[in-house]
Write an enzyme that holds these catalytic residues in place. Sequence first.
Site, short mmCIF file in Angstrom:
data_model
loop_
_atom_site.label_atom_id
_atom_site.label_comp_id
_atom_site.label_asym_id
_atom_site.label_seq_id
_atom_site.Cartn_x
_atom_site.Cartn_y
_atom_site.Cartn_z
N GLY A 162 0.69 -1.29 -0.15
CA GLY A 162 0.19 -0.03 0.08
C GLY A 162 0.93 1.39 0.01
O GLY A 162 1.73 1.37 -0.76
N TYR B 151 -11.83 3.26 14.89
CA TYR B 151 -10.62 3.66 13.69
C TYR B 151 -10.54 5.09 13.73
O TYR B 151 -9.50 5.55 13.72
CB TYR B 151 -10.85 2.87 12.53
CG TYR B 151 -10.04 3.28 11.34
CD1 TYR B 151 -8.84 3.19 11.55
CD2 TYR B 151 -10.80 4.39 10.30
CE1 TYR B 151 -7.92 3.71 10.36
CE2 TYR B 151 -9.68 4.59 9.54
CZ TYR B 151 -8.41 4.47 9.10
OH TYR B 151 -7.47 4.73 8.54
#
Length: 249
Positions: free
Chosen positions: A13, A149
């Site tokens: 990523g 998150y």
Amino acid sequence: MKPIAIITGATSGIGEACVHRFIEAGFRVIATGRNVEKLNHLHDRFGADLLPLVFDVRDREVAEGAIASLPADWKEIDVLVNNAGLALGLDPEYQGDYTDWDTMIDTNIKGLLTMTRVVVPGMVERNRGHIINIGSVAGDAAYANGNVYCATKAAVKSITDGLRIDVAHTELRVTLLKPGLVETNFSNIRFHGDEQRADNVYKGITPLTGDDIAAAAIYAVQAPGHVQIAEMLILATHQANGSTIVRKN
């Protein structure tokens, strides 16, 4: 001698894209992560310009030992990219998984703090350096079922802002990058390998790529010395914020 960057979560990523961008920009890179095979693959590709360092940022003692064990010609780190992070689950807070919560908090917050604590003192002593923390649009406002998150990324913003204040008397620069929808293995991890559910996240929109965020990191680093790119919010064209995404059929 080439400048040195250390990039956490470098095996996929945004982190892997940062490895490519920084080496192309003339850096030597310390690539950290948990996946030995992927780190070795990066080393095979980039050779002497890349030093693989295998550890989990959640393990403070191991992380400290790994940085302390760096060869002498790799110790003077110029750029720290705190990229290691993840989201797990997308459930209402009252139904959340304790293990997922612990993993996100330990990685996204505590891991970032550990790397900052072990790397930045050397930068302060040398009076040079740049810290880039990878936050998220999710840190600006919570979205449905994002709860923990979003909270970890809000913490990253506060921690980054605090660090910028703490080193304002030095030549160090501190940058927060806040990506929106980026197509990496992020969603696959969030949904514990459910590929169909992960793919649906990107349907109907052209998302950002890891390289888009890596390009922003290099832009901040290569800005003139008197310019500090404090914060960048980077969204896909049809994304307005963390929860507003216009999808095309």
